[in-house]
Design an enzyme around this catalytic site. Structure first.
Site, PDB file in Angstrom:
ATOM      1  CG  ASN A  69     -29.668 -14.497  72.408  1.00 39.12           C
ATOM      2  OD1 ASN A  69     -29.638 -13.366  72.899  1.00 39.12           O
ATOM      3  ND2 ASN A  69     -30.623 -15.369  72.674  1.00 39.12           N
TER       4      ASN A  69
ATOM      5  CG  ASP B 216     -28.070  -8.997  81.986  1.00 31.76           C
ATOM      6  OD1 ASP B 216     -28.889  -8.081  81.773  1.00 31.76           O
ATOM      7  OD2 ASP B 216     -28.302  -9.960  82.734  1.00 31.76           O
TER       8      ASP B 216
ATOM      9  CE  LYS C  87     -40.263  -2.568  73.336  1.00 33.48           C
ATOM     10  NZ  LYS C  87     -38.831  -2.716  73.059  1.00 33.48           N
TER      11      LYS C  87
ATOM     12  CE1 TYR D 251     -42.434  -5.344  74.469  1.00 32.35           C
ATOM     13  CE2 TYR D 251     -44.310  -4.497  73.221  1.00 32.35           C
ATOM     14  CZ  TYR D 251     -43.018  -4.969  73.265  1.00 32.35           C
ATOM     15  OH  TYR D 251     -42.290  -5.079  72.092  1.00 32.35           O
TER      16      TYR D 251
ATOM     17  CE  LYS E 287     -44.870 -15.758  59.978  1.00 33.80           C
ATOM     18  NZ  LYS E 287     -46.262 -16.085  60.056  1.00 33.80           N
TER      19      LYS E 287
ATOM     20  N   GLY F 137     -34.083 -14.011  67.161  1.00 36.57           N
ATOM     21  CA  GLY F 137     -35.134 -13.086  66.735  1.00 36.57           C
ATOM     22  C   GLY F 137     -34.649 -11.934  65.866  1.00 36.57           C
TER      23      GLY F 137
END
Ligand code: NDP
Length: 310
Positions: free
Chosen positions: A42, A90, A233, A229, A267, A44
């Site tokens: 939705n 989801d 990853k 995080y 960004k 990025g």
């Protein structure tokens, strides 16, 4: 330092140029019937990957955990003439995954490309906290595995092979400069692709979460920055290799190629829009990987359209 910044800027300029070069006909293995799914699309990088894949002529399913936001995002692309469909997904919710699979089965029958982009991070700038570790590991690692496992039976069997692309990060590198994994035993285990298993990766993340609960993680040799995080990853990177190894055993005509990539520092909302490249440039390597004509490439890690080490 200045030299390396110049080199990186030049490389990014080249990547932008590459994106504008159309794929030649002999490289084009896909058609408008080729179906790609992008998770967390939705906004990025995910949204940009949908746009670029649809721009190359594929049918793309934009998925989002929030129905209204996803419908609006898809509408923007549909109004721009792109062949984009929407369904809610989801990756943490088993019933949402089941609904999605059922819908794909009924409407399309199969998919050709799965891009696992959905992810969360609660650290911004120099902030490092493990407060949300469970959510970060569950979403980025377990959620990604959940959707991969659910979609594999729905991946089209074709001589060109189907493709799985996982969006990971250089922060998950085993010998990374920026977020170094100092735990030698964990590094050796995750590095040894021949003996690496999904269970070993699960054990590693469980050990990390256990140390977080016990308050001992700081002496566990885990990466220093964006710790939870980075661990998530690292786990997805390792899982990509295990998955590629397993999938390579499938017979010809049923192959699925699995790779991962780091989009760079982008960004987006995730970085508080503090990255150094646009979401459009961040999406580039993922789209390139999904469309690679060379089917021998599997179980690899990429950034800026080049292979990098795990
Ligand atoms: P955004 O925060 O803009 O996008 C993340 C997306 O993931 C959102 O659409 C979000 O949905 C979705 N998402 C989160 N949890 C779930 C879930 N349970 N189910 C479905 N979707 C979910 O960040 P980016 O575009 O920057 O990130 C995209 C990917 O790129 C992530 O995997 C990230 O880790 C990776 N990445 C990003 C970097 C960067 O510099 N930006 C660097 C390296 C990797 P919602 O809008 O509802 O929250």
């Amino acid at each position: 330092m200045v030299g390396s910044k110049e080199k990186r800027d030049k490389r990014l300029q080249q990547v932008s140029l590459l994106r504008t070069i159309p794929y030649s006909d002999h490289q084009r293995w896909w058609t408008s019937e080729t179906v790609a799914v992008v998770t967390g699309a939705n906004r990025g990088i995910g949204f940009e990957m949908v746009k670029q894949l649809a721009g190359h002529g594929l049918t793309v399913i934009l998925t989002s955990r929030d129905e209204n936001v996803g419908v609006e995002a898809a509408k923007v692309l549909q109004e721009g003439g792109f062949n984009v469909d929407f369904h809610r997904l989801d990756i943490l919710d088993t019933s949402s995954i089941q609904d999605f699979c059922q819908w794909i089965k009924e409407k399309y029958g199969f998919i050709d490309v799965l891009i696992n982009n959905a992810g969360v991070n609660y650290n911004v700038g120099t902030h490092n906290s493990v407060e949300y570790s469970h959510m970060v590991i569950s979403t980025n690692y377990n959620g990604t595995k959940n959707i991969i496992k659910a979609m594999i039976p729905l991946m089209r069997q074709a001589s060109t092979g189907a493709r799985i692309v996982n969006v990971t990060s250089r922060l998950g590198r085993l010998k990374g400069r920026h977020s170094k994994l100092e735990n030698e035993a964990v590094r050796a285990k995750l590095m040894d692709v021949d003996s690496l298993t999904e269970e070993a990766i699960d054990e590693t993340v469980s050990e990390f979460l256990k140390q977080v609960e016990e308050g001992t993680w700081e002496s566990g040799g885990w990466p220093h920055s964006f710790t939870d995080y980075s661990v998530s990853k690292m786990a997805v990177n390792a899982y990509t290799r295990v998955l590629a190894k397993e999938l390579s055993e499938r017979p010809e005509g049923e192959k699925i190629y699995a790779n991962c990539f780091c989009p760079g520092w982008v960004k987006t909302a995730m970085t508080g829009y503090a990255g150094n490249i646009s979401a459009e440039d961040g999406a580039d390597t993922g789209v390139w990987l999904a469309l690679l004509p060379d089917q021998a490439i599997t179980g690899k890690f990429f950034a800026e359209r080049r292979e990098i080490s795990f």
